[in-house]
Each structure stands twice: as structure tokens, then as C-alpha cells.
Design a protein around this motif. Structure first.
Motif, PDB file in Angstrom:
ATOM      1  N   SER A  60     -12.467  -1.774  -7.897  1.00  0.00           N
ATOM      2  CA  SER A  60     -12.713  -3.347  -7.950  1.00  0.00           C
ATOM      3  C   SER A  60     -14.157  -4.162  -7.901  1.00  0.00           C
ATOM      4  CB  SER A  60     -11.807  -3.920  -6.848  1.00  0.00           C
ATOM      5  OG  SER A  60     -10.610  -3.412  -7.088  1.00  0.00           O
ATOM      6  N   LEU A  61     -14.912  -3.536  -6.852  1.00  0.00           N
ATOM      7  CA  LEU A  61     -16.353  -4.152  -6.839  1.00  0.00           C
ATOM      8  C   LEU A  61     -16.858  -4.056  -8.206  1.00  0.00           C
ATOM      9  CD1 LEU A  61     -17.332  -2.786  -3.241  1.00  0.00           C
ATOM     10  CD2 LEU A  61     -16.968  -5.384  -3.948  1.00  0.00           C
ATOM     11  N   ILE A  90       1.043 -10.305  -2.501  1.00  0.00           N
ATOM     12  CA  ILE A  90       0.300  -9.028  -3.104  1.00  0.00           C
ATOM     13  C   ILE A  90       0.849  -7.905  -2.125  1.00  0.00           C
ATOM     14  CG2 ILE A  90      -1.794  -7.611  -2.974  1.00  0.00           C
ATOM     15  CD1 ILE A  90      -3.073 -10.271  -4.078  1.00  0.00           C
ATOM     16  N   GLU A  91       1.035  -8.071  -0.719  1.00  0.00           N
ATOM     17  CA  GLU A  91       1.556  -7.177   0.210  1.00  0.00           C
ATOM     18  C   GLU A  91       2.942  -6.742  -0.131  1.00  0.00           C
ATOM     19  OE1 GLU A  91       1.849  -6.369   4.837  1.00  0.00           O
ATOM     20  OE2 GLU A  91       0.769  -8.174   4.187  1.00  0.00           O
ATOM     21  N   SER A  92       3.758  -7.617  -0.509  1.00  0.00           N
ATOM     22  CA  SER A  92       5.085  -7.525  -0.801  1.00  0.00           C
ATOM     23  C   SER A  92       5.384  -6.651  -1.845  1.00  0.00           C
ATOM     24  CB  SER A  92       5.884  -8.753  -0.771  1.00  0.00           C
ATOM     25  OG  SER A  92       5.399  -9.368  -1.975  1.00  0.00           O
ATOM     26  N   LEU A  93       4.488  -6.689  -2.993  1.00  0.00           N
ATOM     27  CA  LEU A  93       4.602  -5.964  -4.249  1.00  0.00           C
ATOM     28  C   LEU A  93       3.993  -4.807  -4.296  1.00  0.00           C
ATOM     29  CD1 LEU A  93       3.749  -8.950  -6.757  1.00  0.00           C
ATOM     30  CD2 LEU A  93       6.051  -7.884  -6.383  1.00  0.00           C
ATOM     31  N   VAL A 130       0.722  -3.616  -4.417  1.00  0.00           N
ATOM     32  CA  VAL A 130      -0.261  -3.606  -5.601  1.00  0.00           C
ATOM     33  C   VAL A 130      -1.823  -3.660  -4.686  1.00  0.00           C
ATOM     34  CG1 VAL A 130       1.137  -4.243  -7.318  1.00  0.00           C
ATOM     35  CG2 VAL A 130      -0.253  -5.984  -5.985  1.00  0.00           C
ATOM     36  N   LEU A 131      -2.835  -3.617  -5.648  1.00  0.00           N
ATOM     37  CA  LEU A 131      -4.203  -3.499  -5.028  1.00  0.00           C
ATOM     38  C   LEU A 131      -4.870  -4.720  -5.414  1.00  0.00           C
ATOM     39  CD1 LEU A 131      -4.968   0.163  -6.091  1.00  0.00           C
ATOM     40  CD2 LEU A 131      -4.236  -0.694  -3.841  1.00  0.00           C
ATOM     41  N   PRO A 132      -5.294  -5.423  -4.545  1.00  0.00           N
ATOM     42  CA  PRO A 132      -5.867  -6.714  -4.794  1.00  0.00           C
ATOM     43  C   PRO A 132      -7.301  -6.452  -5.317  1.00  0.00           C
ATOM     44  CG  PRO A 132      -6.070  -6.452  -2.418  1.00  0.00           C
ATOM     45  CD  PRO A 132      -5.207  -5.317  -3.121  1.00  0.00           C
ATOM     46  N   THR A 133      -7.865  -7.176  -6.155  1.00  0.00           N
ATOM     47  CA  THR A 133      -9.359  -7.156  -6.394  1.00  0.00           C
ATOM     48  C   THR A 133     -10.176  -8.271  -5.900  1.00  0.00           C
ATOM     49  OG1 THR A 133      -9.206  -8.326  -8.482  1.00  0.00           O
ATOM     50  CG2 THR A 133      -8.414  -6.161  -8.592  1.00  0.00           C
ATOM     51  N   ARG A 182      -4.560  -4.606  -9.350  1.00  0.00           N
ATOM     52  CA  ARG A 182      -4.580  -3.236  -9.797  1.00  0.00           C
ATOM     53  C   ARG A 182      -3.328  -2.806  -9.352  1.00  0.00           C
ATOM     54  NH1 ARG A 182     -10.025  -1.675 -11.249  1.00  0.00           N
ATOM     55  NH2 ARG A 182      -9.189   0.730 -11.043  1.00  0.00           N
ATOM     56  N   THR A 183      -2.881  -1.730 -10.276  1.00  0.00           N
ATOM     57  CA  THR A 183      -1.449  -1.092  -9.912  1.00  0.00           C
ATOM     58  C   THR A 183      -1.612   0.173 -10.465  1.00  0.00           C
ATOM     59  OG1 THR A 183       0.897  -0.915  -9.723  1.00  0.00           O
ATOM     60  CG2 THR A 183      -0.287  -2.347 -11.738  1.00  0.00           C
ATOM     61  N   LYS A 184      -1.001   1.326 -10.104  1.00  0.00           N
ATOM     62  CA  LYS A 184      -0.904   2.574 -10.619  1.00  0.00           C
ATOM     63  C   LYS A 184       0.508   2.780 -11.054  1.00  0.00           C
ATOM     64  CE  LYS A 184      -4.281   4.880  -7.529  1.00  0.00           C
ATOM     65  NZ  LYS A 184      -5.052   3.481  -6.825  1.00  0.00           N
ATOM     66  N   HIS A 185       1.314   1.878 -10.804  1.00  0.00           N
ATOM     67  CA  HIS A 185       2.919   2.102 -11.570  1.00  0.00           C
ATOM     68  C   HIS A 185       3.269   0.870 -12.418  1.00  0.00           C
ATOM     69  CE1 HIS A 185       2.995   0.134  -7.582  1.00  0.00           C
ATOM     70  NE2 HIS A 185       3.968  -0.712  -8.062  1.00  0.00           N
ATOM     71  N   ARG A 186       4.262   0.968 -13.041  1.00  0.00           N
ATOM     72  CA  ARG A 186       4.574   0.034 -14.085  1.00  0.00           C
ATOM     73  C   ARG A 186       5.249  -1.065 -13.132  1.00  0.00           C
ATOM     74  NH1 ARG A 186       5.877  -0.331 -19.334  1.00  0.00           N
ATOM     75  NH2 ARG A 186       7.362  -1.686 -20.003  1.00  0.00           N
TER      76      ARG A 186
END
Length: 267
Positions: A111-112, A162-165, A167-170, A190-194
């Protein structure tokens, strides 16, 4: 050797097979965690059985997991398979946790890196440019008129989304302008899944984007530049994405803004 039917390996052969140093094997002998099955009384050469090769693997794994020599001395002194199983299970759990921590660090680094790269690309101010971008996912939330736009951090409902989904914030954030009115606040994720269909997730497709970077107070001038280009090229612009970026990471007040408008798909 006392048993002609047993296969023995010299210390050099064990070192080569198990990718350890002879010095390490001698040390393990000295501290009592890997005593050779046979030591030649005439020359002191050490010999190990195939069974002891497994012991070398146990020691290597345990040492990689930061096991102390005292821990290994206790483990090998008991010779209890059940205790060995429990010990290896606990080390596996520790390693799994460390791997997750390393993955978390890797995600932050990504992310950085992306944020620094995009900020570097936006350093040319007040100039229209066409730039190529990969797919991006945004978590969005309607602007609360009561809060205004002065402080992005006040729109903290994004953090909850974001927490509920899961997923990874940037570090990339900003606003969506619909028909020149600021309608939503967004956070690139960012996310590792569909991701399933969700009205809170917007996709910025890969492709060519018209961009212009500017400092605080120059937004209207930047929008006019975008509109003038769109009118000239016969492009209808209804949605603009305003990103908050850094021009200089280590300088106070180094924030800049960049408007992006999608022009086309990937080349």
C-alpha cells in the motif's frame, strides 16, 4: 562398528545431506541433543544412523522457530513422542501467527509503495496528462452535508465499512464529483478475494485517465481545464475522482490533489 547390518553416515555425509555445518553437528553433540550413534574409539570419528537424520530435521525446524538449546535438551532427554508432538504443534501455531504478521507487513508495504508511486506520478502541477492505471476498487460513502469537506477523517463510516467487508485499506483517499458536485468520499482498498456486488464498492476500471494535479485552492481552475479538454474532444464528463496525495512525503503540508477522469479501456 558394532552392527554390520546398520547403515551409518559420517558427520560429513550428514552435513551434506541435511545442509548443516559440521561445526553445528559437533556443537549439537557437545550439548547433548544429537549424540552420534557410534564414535570410533580409535580416531574419534562420529557416525549417525538414518533415524538420527530425522533428529537433525527436528533440531533445524526448532532452531528456525527460535527454540533455545535448553528447550531442545529437555525435549531430547525425555524421548517422549507425545511430548514431541505437542512441542511441534505449538511451534507450528507460533509460525502460523508469525506468517500472518509478515503478510500484514507485506500488505502495508504494498500500500505504501503504491501510494508513493501514485504521488510521484502526480507531482507535475496544473498540467493535463493522460496516464494508464490498473483496476482499482473504492469503498464509497455518501457525503454527509453536516460534516462538510474540511476533514476527511470525520467521514469515519468508511472505516466501519472497510472492516465489515474484510478488505485491506490503502493510503489513497478522496472524493467523487458527480455533475461537479462532491457526492461521495472514498477509500481505495486491496482484496485477495472476488468481491460480491455491493453498492458501497465502486470499481475504477483499468485504462487511460485524464489527470491534473493541483494544490489546495486551485480546484476550480483544475476542473475548468478538464472541462475545456472534454469540450474540445467531444467527451461527456459526468464523474470525476479527486485523490488526496503527497507531493513530498517528508515535508509538512506536502499534500496535493489530483482529479482523474476515465477516457478509455486498456490499450
Amino acid at each position: 562398528m558394532h552392527d554390520s547390518h546398520t547403515t551409518y553416515y559420517s558427520i560429513g555425509e550428514v552435513a551434506k545431506k541435511k545442509h548443516v555445518t559440521i561445526k553445528a553437528l559437533r556443537y549439537y553433540h557437545k550439548v547433548g541433543i544429537l549424540v552420534p550413534e557410534h564414535i570410533d574409539p580409535e580416531n574419534g570419528y562420529r557416525y549417525y544412523t538414518p533415524h538420527q537424520l530425522l533428529h537433525v530435521d527436528i533440531i533445524k525446524v526448532a532452531r528456525f522457530c527460535q527454540a533455545s538449546i535448553k528447550e531442545l535438551q529437555l525435549l531430547f532427554s525425555t524421548g517422549d513422542t507425545k511430548e514431541l508432538y505437542g512441542y511441534l504443534t505449538s511451534k507450528k501455531q507460533e509460525l502460523t501467527e508469525q506468517m500472518q504478521q509478515l503478510q500484514d507487513v507485506s500488505d502495508v508495504l504494498d500500500s505504501l509503495k503504491d501510494y508513493a508511486e501514485e504521488s510521484e506520478r502526480a507531482k507535475v502541477l496544473n498540467k493535463l496528462e493522460q496516464q494508464e492505471y490498473e483496476d482499482r476498487l473504492l469503498v464509497v460513502s455518501p457525503i454527509d452535508p453536516k460534516l462538510g469537506l474540511e476533514d476527511f477523517a470525520e467521514h469515519d463510516d468508511l472505516e466501519a465499512i472497510i472492516e465489515s467487508l474484510n478488505v485491506l485499506p490503502t493510503y489513497r483517499t478522496g472524493y467523487i464529483l458527480t455533475d461537479l458536485h462532491t457526492s461521495h468520499v472514498f477509500h481505495v482498498i486491496r482484496t485477495k478475494h472476488r468481491m460480491p456486488k455491493d453498492e458501497r464498492i465502486h470499481r475504477l476500471p483499468a485504462g487511460s485517465y485524464l489527470t491534473i494535479s493541483y494544490r489546495y485552492g486551485q480546484k476550480q481552475e483544475a476542473i475548468r481545464s478538464i472541462q475545456a479538454y472534454a469540450d474540445k474532444e467531444g467527451i461527456e464528463v459526468t464523474v470525476m475522482y479527486e485523490f488526496e496525495l503527497l507531493s513530498e512525503l517528508f515535508e509538512p503540508g506536502g499534500f496535493i490533489h489530483q482529479i482523474q477522469v476515465r477516457l478509455s479501456g486498456p490499450k
